[in-house]
Design a protein around this motif. Structure first.
Motif: not given
Lengths: 369, 269
Positions: A152-158, A161-173, A270-273
């Motif tokens: 949830n918090n690894l979006n700053a300082p670097v 994980t893109n924080g709570p917004q999560g990562v989108s547009g992941i390649d399909p399997l 994916v998102s931390p939720e």
């Protein structure tokens, strides 16, 4: 998924001949599993939502079997298991998405995710080796939350994980150049993406079943159960309990890691939720309700607990409208209410789970009133 | 006497202020049956626990078969060839009798995860050997007909036998039995005596804690008596039996000697 009669002989040596009716049962089960997407999509006319649910059910089977190694075999109560699912999922998400601009193939990421999750399993296991029962549960619970909060918090300082917004547009399997996002043509039959995904998940789940069955009846499997039964006696028998426990954590976690990678590729997001404590509890419930330590039972628990709540969600509103003319209880609350009720009933009337191992069942019968 | 199999030198163990073991030194020769007796609370089981690595001694140490034993490493003690049973039976209750003995083979076998999954010929052969040896041992201790029953469903005497079978499965050079006859009737005791004698005849050295003085005196080559954590005497049974210090430890000093009176410990023979 092993048929019932086979499990009775499960602990006997490998050489016991398998009766014909068991083969028939296996063949029937295989046919059912193979035709399931058509049954769900075509014959029953339930549509894509149910195919998705089916795919999740298969993922939960993998998760439950992984947790079963830790909780069911080795007797180590783990309330943070979903963290390993998260590790696998984020591994896939970060290595195959526009987030970092990396697009590694699934065949490379999934094993790497399993390995990283296994490493996390050892990291969790090492400081908790001397803990048992409640104390272990608290530490593992904390571990699960730590992983989620980090994500949830690894979006700053670097921004990792893109924080709570999560990562989108992941390649399909995609395997061997065949993407599961587009219809797949196999031997003249066109499989829609959800059905193709189902077969891939099923194949991997069968792999997990195979591995856990083999481990159960092995030197390592016996050592896990010995630790569960009596750790002091296990040590006195020459079992290096430290290594064998870490192995249980690592094996269980790696299954969670594979399932997580598949989840990320399937969802494309994916998102931390998705990795809350409730998820850990849910997987644990699958193991306990199904029959701790008994592989067919755990599979049954995972399938039931992933399908029934969905079925319920669809049924709750129409049924209430029909009975009362309007919606009395909101479906989500009702679902949890009935889930709680089901848990209590199972613990009261089937304390060893819905489908316990034949040995446990016999023992409950004998020591019962 | 030939080189001892086990040599304990100045073993001490404290629990808070209680000195459970005070400077205990003894040595056991290969092939003998060595009895360790003493009143309740004398430190016999503590000595076992130090020897088998469950406790780290606070002083002294053990030399086993010529090399020092690492403290507090139970699985290494088993690897070196020290097996034990427990005063309060500690079986794997929800495993069958056969599986219990198979677990005992763990330390002498090698198959790992890969072998278990692939079930290659070597793993299969090892597995078959484990099962075969387990069946032999169940037969050896006389409970072959209970092989597929859960350990917890065995009778008390059979559970004690199963513990011995499991300990023997680790191929020990020294077998430590902690009150194996406790709770047994006369017939079972006689059978146990035959069993222990047989184990020794097969070349395993036996260290025996037992309250049943008749069993100890009849079976053991040498006997050591512990009282309040101290080694009182160590000798052949006939001498130990007549030693006034032993009689005092077990029955309490005669009132005219003890002064305060009632100094005896509530031990019994």
């Amino acid at each position: 998924m092993a048929a019932a009669p086979a499990s009775a002989a499960g602990r006997a040596p490998v050489s016991a001949p398998i009766p014909a009716r068991v083969w028939v049962a296996y063949a029937g089960l295989a046919l059912l599993l193979a035709l399931l997407p058509w049954l769900v999509g075509g014959v029953l006319g339930l549509g894509n939502a149910w195919l998705r649910t089916l795919n999740f059910a298969v993922l939960y089977v993998m998760l439950a079997l992984g947790l079963n190694i830790v909780v069911g075999f080795a007797g180590l109560l783990d309330l943070g298991y979903i963290a390993f699912y998260a590790v696998g999922a984020y591994m896939y998400a970060l290595l195959a998405s526009p987030h970092f601009g990396l697009h590694l193939p699934a065949w490379a990421i999934l094993p790497a995710g399993a390995a990283l999750a296994g490493l996390f399993g050892v990291i969790l296991g090492a400081p908790t080796l001397r803990l048992r029962g409640d104390y272990l549960a608290i530490v593992t619970l904390g571990f699960g939350e730590i992983v989620r909060i980090f994500l949830n918090n690894l979006n700053a300082p670097v921004n990792i994980t893109n924080g709570p917004q999560g990562v989108s547009g992941i390649d399909p399997l995609a395997f061997f150049g065949v993407s599961l996002a587009k219809p797949v043509v196999v031997a003249g039959i066109t499989l829609l993406p959800l059905a193709a995904t189902y077969y891939v998940f099923l194949l991997l789940a069968l792999g997990v079943v195979f591995v856990t069955l083999r481990l159960e009846n092995s030197r390592i499997g016996r050592a896990w159960v010995a630790i569960r039964e009596d750790e002091v006696a296990a040590k006195a028998c020459g079992i290096d309990t430290r290594n064998i426990k870490l192995l249980a954590f690592a094996m269980g976690a790696s299954f969670g890691g594979v399932a997580g990678g598949l989840f990320a590729g399937f969802q494309a997001f994916v998102s931390p939720e998705s990795f809350s404590l409730m998820e850990s509890v849910m997987v644990l419930c699958m193991v306990v309700l199904g029959g701790m330590g008994h592989i067919p039972g755990v599979i049954l628990g995972a399938v039931l607990l992933s399908l029934l709540p969905e079925a319920f969600r669809y049924a709750a509103v129409p049924v209430q409208k029909y009975l009362f003319g309007h919606v009395v209880v909101d479906p989500e609350s009702l679902r949890m209410l009935l889930f709680g009720l089901a848990l209590i009933l199972v613990m009261l009337y089937r304390p060893a789970g819905l489908w316990p191992s034949p040995l446990r069942k016999r023992e409950l019968k004998r020591s019962g009133p | 006497m030939s080189a001892p199999l086990l040599d304990a030198r100045g073993v001490a163990k404290d629990f808070g202020g209680v000195k459970a073991l005070k400077d205990v030194s003894l040595s056991i020769a290969p092939g003998e049956i060595y009895g360790l007796i003493g009143p309740n609370g004398a430190g016999k089981t503590t000595f076992f626990n130090c020897l088998t690595g469950l406790y780290a001694p606070d002083g002294g140490g053990f030399t086993f078969a010529g090399a020092p034993l690492k403290a507090s490493a139970p699985h290494q003690a088993a690897r070196r060839g020290i097996a034990r049973t427990f005063q309060n039976i500690r079986l794997f209750a929800h495993m069958t009798a056969r599986e219990n003995v198979m677990v005992g083979r763990h330390v002498r076998t090698r198959a790992g995860v890969i072998g278990a999954i692939l079930r290659d010929p070597r793993t299969r052969a090892e597995e078959a050997a484990i099962a075969r040896r387990a069946d032999e041992l169940l037969h050896y201790v006389g409970i072959a007909d209970r092989a597929h029953d859960l350990a917890k469903h065995l009778s008390y005497g059979d559970q004690r036998r199963l513990e011995i079978a499991r300990a023997l499965a680790t191929e020990p050079r020294l077998l430590c039995l902690d009150e194996p006859a406790a709770g047994m009737n006369a017939t079972e005791r006689a059978a146990l005596r035959t069993l222990i004698a047989g184990i020794r005849a097969d070349g395993v050295t036996v260290l025996l804690i037992e309250h049943d003085v008749k069993l100890v005196m009849g079976l053991c080559d040498r006997v050591a008596v512990l009282d309040y954590g101290q080694l009182v005497v160590e000798d052949v049974p006939a001498v130990v039996q007549r030693d006034p210090r032993v009689i005092e430890a077990y029955l309490g000093a005669a009132p005219d000697e003890a002064g305060q009176g009632g100094a005896g410990e509530g031990g019994h023979a």
